[in-house]
Design a protein around this motif. Structure first.
Motif, PDB file in Angstrom:
ATOM      1  N   LEU A 104       0.826  -1.208   0.000  1.00  0.00           N
ATOM      2  CA  LEU A 104       0.000   0.000   0.000  1.00  0.00           C
ATOM      3  C   LEU A 104       0.863   1.262   0.000  1.00  0.00           C
ATOM      4  O   LEU A 104       0.642   2.176  -0.806  1.00  0.00           O
ATOM      5  CB  LEU A 104      -0.930  -0.002   1.219  1.00  0.00           C
ATOM      6  CG  LEU A 104      -1.827   1.229   1.385  1.00  0.00           C
ATOM      7  CD1 LEU A 104      -2.782   1.381   0.202  1.00  0.00           C
ATOM      8  CD2 LEU A 104      -2.609   1.147   2.704  1.00  0.00           C
ATOM      9  N   VAL A 105       1.848   1.306   0.893  1.00  0.00           N
ATOM     10  CA  VAL A 105       2.715   2.489   0.970  1.00  0.00           C
ATOM     11  C   VAL A 105       3.484   2.670  -0.333  1.00  0.00           C
ATOM     12  O   VAL A 105       3.605   3.789  -0.860  1.00  0.00           O
ATOM     13  CB  VAL A 105       3.689   2.367   2.158  1.00  0.00           C
ATOM     14  CG1 VAL A 105       4.711   3.495   2.131  1.00  0.00           C
ATOM     15  CG2 VAL A 105       2.917   2.397   3.479  1.00  0.00           C
ATOM     16  N   GLY A 106       4.003   1.577  -0.880  1.00  0.00           N
ATOM     17  CA  GLY A 106       4.727   1.668  -2.145  1.00  0.00           C
ATOM     18  C   GLY A 106       3.843   2.153  -3.277  1.00  0.00           C
ATOM     19  O   GLY A 106       4.283   2.954  -4.117  1.00  0.00           O
ATOM     20  N   SER A 107       2.595   1.701  -3.298  1.00  0.00           N
ATOM     21  CA  SER A 107       1.657   2.145  -4.331  1.00  0.00           C
ATOM     22  C   SER A 107       1.364   3.635  -4.209  1.00  0.00           C
ATOM     23  O   SER A 107       1.284   4.344  -5.217  1.00  0.00           O
ATOM     24  CB  SER A 107       0.344   1.355  -4.224  1.00  0.00           C
ATOM     25  OG  SER A 107       0.543   0.005  -4.530  1.00  0.00           O
ATOM     26  N   LEU A 108       1.206   4.108  -2.983  1.00  0.00           N
ATOM     27  CA  LEU A 108       0.938   5.528  -2.768  1.00  0.00           C
ATOM     28  C   LEU A 108       2.141   6.382  -3.177  1.00  0.00           C
ATOM     29  O   LEU A 108       1.981   7.455  -3.769  1.00  0.00           O
ATOM     30  CB  LEU A 108       0.580   5.782  -1.307  1.00  0.00           C
ATOM     31  CG  LEU A 108      -0.738   5.178  -0.820  1.00  0.00           C
ATOM     32  CD1 LEU A 108      -0.935   5.439   0.670  1.00  0.00           C
ATOM     33  CD2 LEU A 108      -1.922   5.742  -1.601  1.00  0.00           C
ATOM     34  N   LEU A 109       3.346   5.902  -2.854  1.00  0.00           N
ATOM     35  CA  LEU A 109       4.553   6.628  -3.257  1.00  0.00           C
ATOM     36  C   LEU A 109       4.665   6.693  -4.777  1.00  0.00           C
ATOM     37  O   LEU A 109       4.968   7.742  -5.356  1.00  0.00           O
ATOM     38  CB  LEU A 109       5.796   5.957  -2.674  1.00  0.00           C
ATOM     39  CG  LEU A 109       6.006   6.079  -1.159  1.00  0.00           C
ATOM     40  CD1 LEU A 109       7.194   5.225  -0.717  1.00  0.00           C
ATOM     41  CD2 LEU A 109       6.234   7.532  -0.768  1.00  0.00           C
ATOM     42  N   GLY A 110       4.419   5.550  -5.436  1.00  0.00           N
ATOM     43  CA  GLY A 110       4.497   5.518  -6.888  1.00  0.00           C
ATOM     44  C   GLY A 110       3.439   6.370  -7.553  1.00  0.00           C
ATOM     45  O   GLY A 110       3.707   7.062  -8.546  1.00  0.00           O
ATOM     46  N   ALA A 111       2.224   6.331  -7.000  1.00  0.00           N
ATOM     47  CA  ALA A 111       1.137   7.154  -7.544  1.00  0.00           C
ATOM     48  C   ALA A 111       1.464   8.639  -7.392  1.00  0.00           C
ATOM     49  O   ALA A 111       1.227   9.437  -8.302  1.00  0.00           O
ATOM     50  CB  ALA A 111      -0.172   6.823  -6.838  1.00  0.00           C
ATOM     51  N   SER A 112       2.013   8.996  -6.241  1.00  0.00           N
ATOM     52  CA  SER A 112       2.383  10.396  -5.996  1.00  0.00           C
ATOM     53  C   SER A 112       3.468  10.856  -6.965  1.00  0.00           C
ATOM     54  O   SER A 112       3.417  11.972  -7.492  1.00  0.00           O
ATOM     55  CB  SER A 112       2.872  10.564  -4.552  1.00  0.00           C
ATOM     56  OG  SER A 112       1.873  10.196  -3.623  1.00  0.00           O
ATOM     57  N   LEU A 113       4.444   9.972  -7.217  1.00  0.00           N
ATOM     58  CA  LEU A 113       5.514  10.323  -8.143  1.00  0.00           C
ATOM     59  C   LEU A 113       4.976  10.480  -9.566  1.00  0.00           C
ATOM     60  O   LEU A 113       5.358  11.402 -10.293  1.00  0.00           O
ATOM     61  CB  LEU A 113       6.602   9.247  -8.110  1.00  0.00           C
ATOM     62  CG  LEU A 113       7.835   9.490  -8.987  1.00  0.00           C
ATOM     63  CD1 LEU A 113       8.487  10.825  -8.642  1.00  0.00           C
ATOM     64  CD2 LEU A 113       8.835   8.348  -8.827  1.00  0.00           C
TER      65      LEU A 113
ATOM     66  N   THR B  68      -6.894   7.904  -3.917  1.00  0.00           N
ATOM     67  CA  THR B  68      -6.044   6.746  -4.199  1.00  0.00           C
ATOM     68  C   THR B  68      -5.957   5.827  -2.996  1.00  0.00           C
ATOM     69  O   THR B  68      -6.051   4.599  -3.120  1.00  0.00           O
ATOM     70  CB  THR B  68      -4.642   7.210  -4.618  1.00  0.00           C
ATOM     71  OG1 THR B  68      -4.738   7.979  -5.816  1.00  0.00           O
ATOM     72  CG2 THR B  68      -3.727   6.029  -4.863  1.00  0.00           C
ATOM     73  N   LEU B  69      -5.796   6.395  -1.811  1.00  0.00           N
ATOM     74  CA  LEU B  69      -5.706   5.599  -0.588  1.00  0.00           C
ATOM     75  C   LEU B  69      -6.973   4.780  -0.368  1.00  0.00           C
ATOM     76  O   LEU B  69      -6.913   3.565  -0.144  1.00  0.00           O
ATOM     77  CB  LEU B  69      -5.463   6.515   0.613  1.00  0.00           C
ATOM     78  CG  LEU B  69      -5.533   5.855   1.991  1.00  0.00           C
ATOM     79  CD1 LEU B  69      -4.440   4.812   2.145  1.00  0.00           C
ATOM     80  CD2 LEU B  69      -5.436   6.911   3.095  1.00  0.00           C
ATOM     81  N   VAL B  70      -8.111   5.425  -0.449  1.00  0.00           N
ATOM     82  CA  VAL B  70      -9.385   4.730  -0.199  1.00  0.00           C
ATOM     83  C   VAL B  70      -9.622   3.637  -1.234  1.00  0.00           C
ATOM     84  O   VAL B  70     -10.088   2.536  -0.906  1.00  0.00           O
ATOM     85  CB  VAL B  70     -10.548   5.738  -0.199  1.00  0.00           C
ATOM     86  CG1 VAL B  70     -11.887   5.021  -0.056  1.00  0.00           C
ATOM     87  CG2 VAL B  70     -10.377   6.750   0.929  1.00  0.00           C
ATOM     88  N   GLY B  71      -9.290   3.928  -2.494  1.00  0.00           N
ATOM     89  CA  GLY B  71      -9.504   2.937  -3.540  1.00  0.00           C
ATOM     90  C   GLY B  71      -8.495   1.807  -3.525  1.00  0.00           C
ATOM     91  O   GLY B  71      -8.817   0.663  -3.868  1.00  0.00           O
TER      92      GLY B  71
ATOM     93  N   PRO C  21      -8.912  -1.779  -0.610  1.00  0.00           N
ATOM     94  CA  PRO C  21      -9.530  -3.067  -0.968  1.00  0.00           C
ATOM     95  C   PRO C  21      -8.849  -3.753  -2.145  1.00  0.00           C
ATOM     96  O   PRO C  21      -8.760  -4.983  -2.185  1.00  0.00           O
ATOM     97  CB  PRO C  21     -10.977  -2.685  -1.304  1.00  0.00           C
ATOM     98  CG  PRO C  21     -10.925  -1.237  -1.649  1.00  0.00           C
ATOM     99  CD  PRO C  21      -9.844  -0.659  -0.801  1.00  0.00           C
ATOM    100  N   MET C  22      -8.348  -2.963  -3.095  1.00  0.00           N
ATOM    101  CA  MET C  22      -7.693  -3.560  -4.249  1.00  0.00           C
ATOM    102  C   MET C  22      -6.422  -4.305  -3.861  1.00  0.00           C
ATOM    103  O   MET C  22      -6.164  -5.419  -4.321  1.00  0.00           O
ATOM    104  CB  MET C  22      -7.373  -2.466  -5.281  1.00  0.00           C
ATOM    105  CG  MET C  22      -6.633  -2.975  -6.515  1.00  0.00           C
ATOM    106  SD  MET C  22      -7.521  -4.283  -7.399  1.00  0.00           S
ATOM    107  CE  MET C  22      -8.893  -3.329  -8.047  1.00  0.00           C
ATOM    108  N   ILE C  23      -5.614  -3.716  -2.977  1.00  0.00           N
ATOM    109  CA  ILE C  23      -4.359  -4.362  -2.597  1.00  0.00           C
ATOM    110  C   ILE C  23      -4.610  -5.557  -1.686  1.00  0.00           C
ATOM    111  O   ILE C  23      -3.851  -6.534  -1.708  1.00  0.00           O
ATOM    112  CB  ILE C  23      -3.407  -3.335  -1.949  1.00  0.00           C
ATOM    113  CG1 ILE C  23      -2.932  -2.345  -3.018  1.00  0.00           C
ATOM    114  CG2 ILE C  23      -2.197  -4.022  -1.307  1.00  0.00           C
ATOM    115  CD1 ILE C  23      -1.987  -1.289  -2.527  1.00  0.00           C
TER     116      ILE C  23
ATOM    117  N   ILE D 175     -13.943 -14.449  -6.429  1.00  0.00           N
ATOM    118  CA  ILE D 175     -14.479 -13.383  -5.579  1.00  0.00           C
ATOM    119  C   ILE D 175     -14.130 -12.017  -6.152  1.00  0.00           C
ATOM    120  O   ILE D 175     -14.950 -11.096  -6.174  1.00  0.00           O
ATOM    121  CB  ILE D 175     -13.945 -13.531  -4.138  1.00  0.00           C
ATOM    122  CG1 ILE D 175     -14.558 -14.781  -3.487  1.00  0.00           C
ATOM    123  CG2 ILE D 175     -14.247 -12.289  -3.313  1.00  0.00           C
ATOM    124  CD1 ILE D 175     -14.064 -15.051  -2.090  1.00  0.00           C
ATOM    125  N   GLY D 176     -12.905 -11.883  -6.636  1.00  0.00           N
ATOM    126  CA  GLY D 176     -12.502 -10.611  -7.239  1.00  0.00           C
ATOM    127  C   GLY D 176     -13.323 -10.284  -8.468  1.00  0.00           C
ATOM    128  O   GLY D 176     -13.709  -9.126  -8.674  1.00  0.00           O
TER     129      GLY D 176
END
Length: 216
Positions: free
Chosen positions: A82-91, A158-161, A164-166, A192-193
């Motif tokens: 999650l943290v890595g995804s947020l960092l990448g999205a921010s970049l 991005t965080l809220v979405g 559940p995805m991760i 399920i996904g």
């Protein structure tokens, strides 16, 4: 050093690292060995790899999320992904905002008409797009960066979405790498996904269509 030059340099260095790391990203054993060999800074190395993959998705993120659960457990692996995804999205957001049309716009074209909606500064569209696995996450980042959307709003959506995805991607990835031990788990996670995110995808489609009609 101006922002545009710094962005180009960041992009170039990131691409070089992705090319160098690509062989390690193909097999979970190789990736685990590469990450763990760094000892106390292995988490930082893992975060760095995830951030790069948010810019250049050369392998499906679900596979990396699965490796993280194997290395760090379910909770630790999820938080790291999650943290890595947020960092990448921010970049990606920052690169699109600083480099603009010359670099980001061609990537946004992958989203078609939905990219236009995101560029319209719509919080809900960014949020829902995170819950549709078939949409390229990197293109969503770039589209938001080209829009009038503020960074805090983008990051929150991005965080809220992503949460559940991760959770789901970690489950699928873990089941994939351990399919020989529990083959039924992979089918269950995929099923399920397909139900949950398929329903969200339909909701996103019709919501975006209504918004597009309203804006036109």
């Amino acid at each position: 050093m101006n922002k545009k030059y710094c962005s180009f340099l960041t992009l170039l260095v990131s691409l070089i690292f992705v090319i160098l790391l690509y062989p390690e990203l193909q097999r979970p054993a190789a990736l685990q060995t590469f990450v763990t060999q760094w000892g106390s800074i292995s988490i930082i190395v893992d975060l760095f790899i995830i951030t790069l993959l948010m810019l250049f998705p050369v392998v499906p993120f679900v596979l990396i999320a699965g490796v993280n659960t194997i290395l760090y457990g379910w909770v630790g692996g999820f938080l790291l992904s999650l943290v890595g995804s947020l960092l990448g999205a921010s970049l990606g957001f920052w690169l699109a905002r600083t480099l603009g049309q010359t670099w980001a716009q061609p990537k946004v074209a992958k989203l078609g008409k939905w990219g236009t909606l995101i560029e319209g500064n719509c919080f809900s569209i960014v949020l829902l797009s995170r819950l549709v696995p078939i949409l390229p996450s990197a293109a969503v980042n770039y589209a938001a960066g080209l829009s009038l959307m503020t960074f805090p709003a983008f990051l929150f959506a991005t965080l809220v979405g992503k949460i559940p995805m991760i959770v789901w991607e970690s489950w699928v990835g873990h089941s994939f790498w351990r399919v020989s031990h529990h083959p039924g788990q992979l089918l269950l996670s995929l099923g399920i996904g397909a139900l949950l995110f398929g329903a969200l995808g339909l909701y996103w489609y019709f919501s975006a269509k209504r918004l597009k009609d309203y804006m036109s």
